[in-house]
Scaffold this motif. Structure first.
Motif, PDB file in Angstrom:
ATOM      1  N   LEU A 146      -9.371   4.126   2.343  1.00 52.27           N
ATOM      2  CA  LEU A 146      -9.383   2.755   2.864  1.00 52.27           C
ATOM      3  C   LEU A 146      -9.418   2.742   4.383  1.00 52.27           C
ATOM      4  N   PHE A 147      -8.714   3.675   5.010  1.00 50.75           N
ATOM      5  CA  PHE A 147      -8.706   3.733   6.465  1.00 50.75           C
ATOM      6  C   PHE A 147     -10.055   4.173   7.020  1.00 50.75           C
ATOM      7  N   LYS A 148     -10.814   4.952   6.242  1.00 55.63           N
ATOM      8  CA  LYS A 148     -12.154   5.334   6.683  1.00 55.63           C
ATOM      9  C   LYS A 148     -13.067   4.111   6.762  1.00 55.63           C
ATOM     10  N   LYS A 149     -12.875   3.182   5.839  1.00 58.78           N
ATOM     11  CA  LYS A 149     -13.689   1.965   5.844  1.00 58.78           C
ATOM     12  C   LYS A 149     -13.245   0.998   6.935  1.00 58.78           C
ATOM     13  N   GLN A 150     -11.933   0.918   7.171  1.00 57.21           N
ATOM     14  CA  GLN A 150     -11.374   0.004   8.169  1.00 57.21           C
ATOM     15  C   GLN A 150     -10.460   0.811   9.090  1.00 57.21           C
ATOM     16  N   LEU A 177      -7.064  -0.438  10.571  1.00 55.53           N
ATOM     17  CA  LEU A 177      -5.879  -0.553   9.725  1.00 55.53           C
ATOM     18  C   LEU A 177      -4.939   0.647   9.856  1.00 55.53           C
ATOM     19  N   ARG A 178      -5.453   1.765  10.364  1.00 56.02           N
ATOM     20  CA  ARG A 178      -4.605   2.947  10.487  1.00 56.02           C
ATOM     21  C   ARG A 178      -3.445   2.689  11.461  1.00 56.02           C
ATOM     22  N   LYS A 179      -3.751   2.020  12.565  1.00 54.32           N
ATOM     23  CA  LYS A 179      -2.692   1.705  13.522  1.00 54.32           C
ATOM     24  C   LYS A 179      -1.715   0.687  12.940  1.00 54.32           C
ATOM     25  N   VAL A 180      -2.268  -0.275  12.204  1.00 56.85           N
ATOM     26  CA  VAL A 180      -1.396  -1.257  11.557  1.00 56.85           C
ATOM     27  C   VAL A 180      -0.468  -0.556  10.568  1.00 56.85           C
ATOM     28  N   TRP A 181      -1.010   0.401   9.842  1.00 57.94           N
ATOM     29  CA  TRP A 181      -0.202   1.106   8.844  1.00 57.94           C
ATOM     30  C   TRP A 181       0.896   1.943   9.500  1.00 57.94           C
ATOM     31  N   SER A 198      -4.347 -13.154  -0.951  1.00 56.42           N
ATOM     32  CA  SER A 198      -3.627 -12.225  -1.820  1.00 56.42           C
ATOM     33  C   SER A 198      -4.505 -11.044  -2.216  1.00 56.42           C
ATOM     34  N   ARG A 199      -5.801 -11.237  -2.298  1.00 55.66           N
ATOM     35  CA  ARG A 199      -6.721 -10.180  -2.700  1.00 55.66           C
ATOM     36  C   ARG A 199      -6.826  -9.082  -1.651  1.00 55.66           C
ATOM     37  N   ARG A 200      -6.667  -9.438  -0.394  1.00 55.42           N
ATOM     38  CA  ARG A 200      -6.962  -8.533   0.724  1.00 55.42           C
ATOM     39  C   ARG A 200      -6.349  -7.145   0.536  1.00 55.42           C
ATOM     40  N   PHE A 201      -5.087  -7.088   0.139  1.00 55.68           N
ATOM     41  CA  PHE A 201      -4.422  -5.797  -0.064  1.00 55.68           C
ATOM     42  C   PHE A 201      -4.119  -5.515  -1.537  1.00 55.68           C
ATOM     43  N   PHE A 202      -4.132  -6.557  -2.352  1.00 56.43           N
ATOM     44  CA  PHE A 202      -3.783  -6.377  -3.759  1.00 56.43           C
ATOM     45  C   PHE A 202      -4.893  -5.687  -4.541  1.00 56.43           C
ATOM     46  N   ASN A 203      -6.163  -5.914  -4.162  1.00 57.87           N
ATOM     47  CA  ASN A 203      -7.262  -5.356  -4.941  1.00 57.87           C
ATOM     48  C   ASN A 203      -7.188  -3.835  -5.019  1.00 57.87           C
ATOM     49  N   SER A 204      -6.758  -3.207  -3.941  1.00 57.18           N
ATOM     50  CA  SER A 204      -6.615  -1.743  -3.945  1.00 57.18           C
ATOM     51  C   SER A 204      -5.512  -1.321  -4.904  1.00 57.18           C
ATOM     52  N   VAL A 205      -4.443  -2.106  -4.980  1.00 57.17           N
ATOM     53  CA  VAL A 205      -3.347  -1.812  -5.907  1.00 57.17           C
ATOM     54  C   VAL A 205      -3.831  -1.947  -7.350  1.00 57.17           C
ATOM     55  N   LEU A 206      -4.617  -2.980  -7.620  1.00 59.45           N
ATOM     56  CA  LEU A 206      -5.127  -3.191  -8.977  1.00 59.45           C
ATOM     57  C   LEU A 206      -5.932  -1.984  -9.458  1.00 59.45           C
ATOM     58  N   TRP A 250       0.816  -1.214   0.000  1.00 60.46           N
ATOM     59  CA  TRP A 250       0.000   0.000   0.000  1.00 60.46           C
ATOM     60  C   TRP A 250       0.854   1.270   0.000  1.00 60.46           C
ATOM     61  N   GLU A 251       2.147   1.133   0.196  1.00 60.67           N
ATOM     62  CA  GLU A 251       3.021   2.290   0.166  1.00 60.67           C
ATOM     63  C   GLU A 251       2.953   2.997  -1.188  1.00 60.67           C
ATOM     64  N   GLY A 252       2.657   2.244  -2.237  1.00 55.26           N
ATOM     65  CA  GLY A 252       2.573   2.831  -3.572  1.00 55.26           C
ATOM     66  C   GLY A 252       1.265   3.519  -3.871  1.00 55.26           C
ATOM     67  N   LEU A 253       0.265   3.394  -2.984  1.00 56.13           N
ATOM     68  CA  LEU A 253      -1.021   4.055  -3.207  1.00 56.13           C
ATOM     69  C   LEU A 253      -0.897   5.556  -2.989  1.00 56.13           C
ATOM     70  N   LEU A 254      -1.816   6.305  -3.561  1.00 54.65           N
ATOM     71  CA  LEU A 254      -1.902   7.729  -3.257  1.00 54.65           C
ATOM     72  C   LEU A 254      -2.339   7.919  -1.812  1.00 54.65           C
ATOM     73  N   ASP A 255      -1.901   8.996  -1.204  1.00 54.89           N
ATOM     74  CA  ASP A 255      -2.277   9.261   0.192  1.00 54.89           C
ATOM     75  C   ASP A 255      -3.792   9.343   0.337  1.00 54.89           C
ATOM     76  N   SER A 256      -4.429   9.938  -0.632  1.00 58.52           N
ATOM     77  CA  SER A 256      -5.890  10.060  -0.579  1.00 58.52           C
ATOM     78  C   SER A 256      -6.565   8.694  -0.696  1.00 58.52           C
ATOM     79  N   GLN A 257      -5.987   7.798  -1.478  1.00 58.35           N
ATOM     80  CA  GLN A 257      -6.556   6.452  -1.611  1.00 58.35           C
ATOM     81  C   GLN A 257      -6.415   5.672  -0.316  1.00 58.35           C
ATOM     82  N   ARG A 258      -5.258   5.784   0.341  1.00 59.97           N
ATOM     83  CA  ARG A 258      -5.084   5.109   1.626  1.00 59.97           C
ATOM     84  C   ARG A 258      -6.046   5.674   2.663  1.00 59.97           C
ATOM     85  N   ALA A 259      -6.233   6.987   2.643  1.00 63.80           N
ATOM     86  CA  ALA A 259      -7.153   7.608   3.598  1.00 63.80           C
ATOM     87  C   ALA A 259      -8.570   7.070   3.424  1.00 63.80           C
TER      88      ALA A 259
END
Length: 1032
Positions: free
Chosen positions: A184-188, A191-195, A270-278, A173-182
């Motif tokens: 995702l964190f709103k939904k879960q 995950l913000r603490k994990v990140w 593999s889908r859990r985090f890859f789908n956002s990258v796709l 997820w490091e390659g995602l845009l900051d806005s895209q990660r944000a």
């Protein structure tokens, strides 16, 4: 342009003995020359790779020879040195692993036995996968991608999974845009603490960790570059080499890459985090806008992209794995479109009022979105994409750079994919035709021929070890079973059409059949007779009926086969044209489509045969009426697939099809009834997909591939039953003792001579009592109680009992089969699997008589064997029903088919009503009490029960000594039994109770048969019987 194919894959004994590979293998690594091998030579690996692999275009025959000689386990891996291994060495290992997967043999055992160098080797393979230099050819890149596909599909192999899971962990997820990660964190939010912890690791990561984190991103970028190099594709002649060969290999690379993406999306880990990258990489946009997808050579690529698009949008919560409801999916869609309208309101308040004030359904179609954004400027469309967090934030000094990176067409397609209305997956399935058409039947990308070697990519779902949801599991089985049946249908159709020998008439524009086939008849006439209006909320007609007219000929056996077509039997309407004239010969060894043109194929259900007046012959009465139909011409009413009919009519309406194909059929084809049940199976799976609860909770994880494999065993379930009646399973008390080694078996009777079967067993280890602590020795205890069965009739009655002395393992299987949970009985032929299954069924029948048991087997013969043994046990025949074809092969004079059971019930009803009439006479009751089952029920409640209650009252009255034989009210009814009573009061009361149970059974059966008086036709009666049968 298709991929290169190698049809000559069969390796003969002569080829092995005469091949140079065998000579080299015997010299260096063959197991049969162990002890005489020469020293390892690294250069030999390079030579073999060059001569036997790359120079032959990775010919499967050559690679199979290397695999047969155990090249990987005997030479490559034992001598692998990470520091000195060449590129050819790594690729040789990759090719051999791929070959093992192609041949479906164990591929990872060699690495698991010597795992020390596997992480280094795997990392080197990943590096080679990203090599874009000309030194690595597209064919080699295909091999590397195939290796990755096989690796990600091997989640059960620990050493492989440890390497692959790093590539799709949350670090990517490091390659995602900051806005895209944000977002995702709103939904879960968790995950913000994990990140935050992940970011700390990223700051201190080494080069290898950075490589793993960025591998997927770089691989996708390499694919995009390869895709752009395929600018224009033209059909080339087979055998050309050079640039054409490179293009073919690049197409294969693209197809294999999409297969890898599909696999990553279709496995939850593999889908859990890859789908956002796709979605972040807009891979689907690149594929949809590519030249390849719209070219003839890209037909397979198009099908693969459609499959990837399906899984990328699969209705599931990526993190939890929970299947989303239709409401949740709709809410997500509304949020996306509403956000788009908010962007229009915020950015273009004055100019886009019509857009942001319109309701969601007015703007969320693909056509509406593309029409709206294609009329805007490039920069304006970019601002929308930026607002939706699809592209990086535009900075003034980078505006030209960003607009150059994202074309307007690219941005419009990306926004459309994000916001367009997505058809509900279940609705799509319900609107999908069940019968294959000519386009699917002869599409080798979907349904390959028998010469398919396994080296290419197919646009098919995979039955992995794990599935996303039950919907995903059933859907994959639905699609694969449909294609499997399509393969068999194609074989049957080609065989029939070759036998019919069609040729074009010289003067008339029609096809003449010069041959003959048992399973096909030329059509004299076909017409659509009814197209009912669609039901509320549906698009397709409620029903589409047609009538086909054929000449069945004079051969009685063929005529009988066609006339015996049952309701719901599947046939195919075919329209074909020969590419040969009169007298032309057909060669079954040559491609079918080069000789016969199949214009259309449509499946249908047989509803029944029509009589002279055009009325449908009821299946129940057809045996009597068929003989009265004169002549050789027969008419059959057919039920057509309503979904397919709608699609065909839509094509006629929009001009895609110039003519209505339903007036062009010239051949009616039937199939063997034993292999023609595919439509019923597909309908069943589709009905399951429309059902909320498909399987119990304890079986869900096992089917989906999660948790422990034995979690569905009864010993792991809290619902296990501690006391069970084993009926006639055991032949003696000693048999019980010997059946449970390791257990302490205790009888409730001190005198073992009184321990006579049947037995009830109490298992202490299955008692789930939280308030009592038991010692380990007490848990391994079984309490055996002998049961005394009450006599159910005063007449002589012999119970059919089990005579098989079951072994301890068979007893455990019977015990497991009687418990809640999943039981699998596996063994070679002759080990008693059928006897065990029959005993389980019998025990369930006697323990839970109100529950129903369904028996499903892979063949009619296996079902008949089971059924014959069940009949031989103590199971009432009125509770048995034999479904499907093959009941005529049962070795019994009784008919257990649906109509046979209806006849049995009607005859039994007449016999029992006669007994009721006789009983009424013995009780001096006046009236027609035996006219119907309902009358008999009233008679039982108001007369028979009263007589029995008065008898019991007299026998239990205090101070009165009554003689049973003098006051028993039903003595005359049982006058056919000599000396019914002996004079002993206690014994006579037992006889009286057995007489009462006999009378009760008469009226219980009549109460069950009452429905047959209300249901007048055979179909309704058989449907009722199907729902009420205990064992079917």
């Amino acid at each position: 342009m298709g991929a290169k194919k190698h049809h000559d894959v069969v390796v003969t004994r002569e080829a092995i003995e005469g091949d140079t590979i065998s000579t080299v293998a015997a010299k260096y690594w063959a197991p049969f020359t162990k002890g005489n091998h020469e020293k390892f030579d690294a250069k030999l690996v390079d030579v073999i790779y060059q001569n036997e692999m790359t120079n032959t275009g990775f010919n499967p025959r050559k690679i199979m020879m290397l695999e047969f000689s155990q090249y990987l386990e005997g030479y490559l891996w034992p001598n692998y040195d990470p520091e000195h291994a060449s590129k050819a060495y790594h690729l040789s290992i990759v090719v051999m692993v791929n070959e093992k997967f192609r041949e479906r043999t164990e591929a990872w055992t060699t690495f698991s036995e010597s795992p020390a160098h596997f992480p280094t080797f795997f990392h080197k393979v990943l590096e080679l996968s990203l090599d874009t230099s000309k030194s690595t050819t597209p064919a080699e890149q295909c091999a590397l991608l195939t290796f990755l596909v096989n690796s990600f599909g091997s989640v059960e192999t620990k050493i492989v999974h440890e390497q692959t899971k790093k590539l799709t962990s949350i670090e990517i997820w490091e390659g995602l845009l900051d806005s895209q990660r944000a977002d995702l964190f709103k939904k879960q939010k968790k995950l913000r603490k994990v990140w935050e912890n992940v970011q700390k690791k990223i700051k201190n990561e080494d080069e290898k960790m950075r490589f793993d984190r960025t591998f997927i991103w770089k691989l996708i970028e390499n694919f995009k570059k390869t895709l752009t190099t395929i600018d224009s594709i033209e059909e080339k002649e087979e055998g050309e080499v050079g640039e054409n060969s490179q293009i073919v290999d690049k197409i294969r690379y693209c197809e294999r890459f999409i297969e890898l993406m599909i696999d990553l999306e279709s496995i939850l880990q593999s889908r859990r985090f890859f789908n956002s990258v796709l979605h972040s990489t807009h891979l689907l946009t690149d594929c949809i806008l590519s030249n390849l997808i719209s070219s003839e050579a890209g037909s397979l690529f198009f099908q693969l992209v459609q499959l990837l698009k399906f899984y990328a949008r699969f209705e599931i919560d990526d993190l939890s794995g929970r299947q989303l409801t239709h409401k949740e999916v709709s809410e997500q869609h509304y949020q996306n479109v509403t956000k788009l309208q908010k962007a229009a309101f915020q950015l273009f308040t004055e100019t886009m009022k019509d857009f942001y004030l319109m309701n969601v359904s007015g703007v969320d179609t693909r056509r509406a979105l593309q029409k709206q954004f294609r009329g805007m400027s490039h920069a304006e469309v970019y601002r929308f994409a930026e607002y939706l967090h699809l592209v990086p934030t535009m900075v003034e000094d980078q505006q030209d750079l960003l607009l150059g990176a994202y074309s307007q067409e690219y941005l419009v397609e990306t926004i459309t994919l994000c916001c367009e209305r997505r058809p509900n997956q279940l609705t799509q399935l319900n609107e999908k035709p069940l019968f294959p058409t000519e386009k699917v039947i002869w599409d080798e990308n979907v349904v390959p021929y028998e010469h398919y070697s396994g080296e290419g990519v197919l646009a098919l779902d995979k039955l992995n070890l794990q599935f996303l949801t039950l919907h995903d599991y059933l859907l994959r089985n639905f699609n694969l079973f449909q294609l499997e049946s399509t393969y068999e249908i194609r074989q049957d159709l080609e065989d029939v059409l070759f036998r019919m020998r069609p040729f074009a008439h010289e003067t008339q524009k029609k096809t003449i059949f010069a041959g003959w086939a048992r399973m096909a008849l030329p059509i004299d006439n076909f017409e659509i007779t009814e197209v009912a209006k669609p039901l509320v909320g549906e698009k397709s007609p409620a029903v589409v009926r047609g009538v086909v007219t054929v000449n069945v000929g004079r051969r009685q056996d063929i005529r009988a086969e066609w006339e015996n077509l049952r309701k719901h039997d599947v046939c195919f309407l075919v329209s074909c044209r020969s590419k040969k004239g009169a007298g032309g010969k057909f060669d079954v060894r040559k491609p079918f489509l080069e000789q016969i043109e199949v214009v259309s194929v449509r499946g249908c259900d047989v509803e029944g045969m029509l009589d002279n007046e055009g009325l449908l012959l009821e299946e129940y009465a057809s045996y009597e009426k068929k003989a009265k139909i004169p002549g050789d011409v027969r008419k059959f009413r057919l039920l057509l697939d309503a979904n397919q009919y709608r699609l065909d009519m839509e094509k006629v309406a929009d001009g895609t099809n110039a003519d209505d194909i339903y007036y062009s059929f010239n051949l009616l084809v039937r199939r063997d009834s034993k292999t023609n049940n595919f439509k019923a199976v597909l309908q069943t799976i589709r009905e399951l997909l429309n059902t909320e609860c498909v399987v119990p909770d304890w079986l869900t994880d096992v089917i989906l591939g999660y948790g422990e494999p034995d979690s569905a065993h009864y010993s792991k379930l809290s619902s296990a039953v501690s006391e069970l009646d084993f009926n006639d399973t055991f032949l003696s008390f000693d048999h019980v003792k010997s059946s449970f080694p390791g257990y302490k078996v205790i009888g409730t009777e001190e005198d073992e001579t009184r321990m006579i079967p049947p037995f009830k067993l109490q298992f202490k280890d299955l008692e789930r009592r939280q308030d009592v602590e038991m010692k380990e020795s007490e848990l391994k205890t079984i309490v055996v109680t002998p049961l005394t069965r009450k006599k159910i009739t005063p007449y002589d009655y012999h119970r059919n009992k089990n005579q098989v002395l079951f072994t301890p393992s068979q007893i455990e299987a019977i015990k497991s089969g009687m418990q809640p949970g999943l039981t699998m009985v596996v063994g070679p032929p002759g080990t008693g699997k059928t006897d065990v299954a029959v005993q389980i069924i019998s025990n369930i029948y006697h323990n839970w008589p109100n529950q129903r048991t369904l028996i499903v087997t892979h063949s009619n013969q296996a079902l008949n064997q089971l059924f014959e043994k069940i009949i031989a046990l103590d199971v009432d025949e009125r509770h048995l029903l034999r479904m499907g074809h093959g009941e005529e092969a049962l070795e019994t004079e009784k008919d257990f088919s649906r109509y046979g059971r209806v006849n049995y019930v009607l005859k039994e009803r007449i016999r029992l009503l006669a007994s009721v009439e006789r009983l009424a006479k013995t009780l001096n009751v006046v009236g027609d009490v035996a006219y119907t089952c309902e009358n008999a029920g009233y008679f039982f409640r108001f007369s028979v029960c009263r007589a029995w209650e008065e008898f019991i009252a007299q026998m239990t009255a205090k101070g009165v000594k009554s003689i049973v034989s003098e006051i028993f009210p039903f003595t005359k009814f049982f006058s056919d039994i000599p000396q019914l009573f002996s004079g002993n009061t206690s014994e006579d009361m037992k006889v009286a109770h057995s007489c009462w149970r006999h009378i009760e059974q008469i009226f219980e059966k009549l109460d069950e048969f009452r429905a047959f008086e209300l249901l007048r036709n055979g179909r309704d009666r058989t449907e009722y019987l199907l729902k009420k049968s205990t064992i079917s």
